[in-house]
Design a protein around this motif. Sequence first.
Motif, PDB file in Angstrom:
ATOM      1  N   ASP A  39      -4.403  -8.108   5.998  1.00 11.54           N
ATOM      2  CA  ASP A  39      -3.571  -8.673   4.941  1.00 11.54           C
ATOM      3  C   ASP A  39      -2.751  -7.571   4.285  1.00 11.54           C
ATOM      4  N   TYR A  40      -1.490  -7.900   3.995  1.00  7.56           N
ATOM      5  CA  TYR A  40      -0.557  -6.950   3.379  1.00  7.56           C
ATOM      6  C   TYR A  40       0.094  -7.591   2.160  1.00  7.56           C
ATOM      7  N   GLY A  88       2.453 -12.269   0.021  1.00  6.34           N
ATOM      8  CA  GLY A  88       1.946 -11.310   1.000  1.00  6.34           C
ATOM      9  C   GLY A  88       1.988 -11.919   2.392  1.00  6.34           C
ATOM     10  N   VAL A  89       1.469 -11.184   3.348  1.00  3.98           N
ATOM     11  CA  VAL A  89       1.403 -11.677   4.722  1.00  3.98           C
ATOM     12  C   VAL A  89       0.040 -11.341   5.320  1.00  3.98           C
ATOM     13  N   THR A  90      -0.365 -12.182   6.264  1.00  2.00           N
ATOM     14  CA  THR A  90      -1.538 -11.919   7.087  1.00  2.00           C
ATOM     15  C   THR A  90      -1.035 -11.691   8.499  1.00  2.00           C
ATOM     16  N   MET A 101       0.778   0.382   9.315  1.00  3.26           N
ATOM     17  CA  MET A 101      -0.345   0.744   8.461  1.00  3.26           C
ATOM     18  C   MET A 101       0.118   1.769   7.447  1.00  3.26           C
ATOM     19  N   SER A 102      -0.760   2.097   6.503  1.00  7.10           N
ATOM     20  CA  SER A 102      -0.377   3.025   5.445  1.00  7.10           C
ATOM     21  C   SER A 102       0.024   4.393   5.986  1.00  7.10           C
ATOM     22  N   HIS A 103      -0.515   4.825   7.130  1.00  5.09           N
ATOM     23  CA  HIS A 103      -0.111   6.118   7.672  1.00  5.09           C
ATOM     24  C   HIS A 103       1.050   5.956   8.652  1.00  5.09           C
ATOM     25  N   ARG A 104       1.681   4.808   8.634  1.00  2.00           N
ATOM     26  CA  ARG A 104       2.913   4.521   9.367  1.00  2.00           C
ATOM     27  C   ARG A 104       2.741   4.373  10.875  1.00  2.00           C
ATOM     28  N   ARG A 158       7.587  -1.655  -0.120  1.00  2.00           N
ATOM     29  CA  ARG A 158       7.136  -1.903   1.247  1.00  2.00           C
ATOM     30  C   ARG A 158       5.820  -2.677   1.208  1.00  2.00           C
ATOM     31  N   PHE A 159       5.412  -3.170   2.368  1.00  2.00           N
ATOM     32  CA  PHE A 159       4.131  -3.843   2.464  1.00  2.00           C
ATOM     33  C   PHE A 159       3.011  -2.807   2.594  1.00  2.00           C
TER      34      PHE A 159
END
Length: 76
Positions: free
Chosen positions: A48-49, A23-25, A5-8, A55-56
């Motif tokens: 979804d990314y 992208g990826v799901t 996730m965005s906060h790693r 990075r994703f």
Amino acid sequence: MTAAMSHRKVMPAVDVQRDAEGGVTADVVDHFLCCGGLPEQQQRQQRDYAWDGGRFRQVDGPTVWATRATSPTCRS
């Protein structure tokens, strides 16, 4: 597999599919099963990314998990 996730925070991904736009799901769960744990104890989400060149980053789907009344426990 894992998805970040965005906060790693790293979480287990049970499936990842590429989309036509690059992208990826990811189908993610809130914890790994252990010690005879039941799949019903896992919370599942689809996120979804998209690739931003470095990075994703998450672009759709839930960003938090529902609050649990109790934590999943391992059974022996």
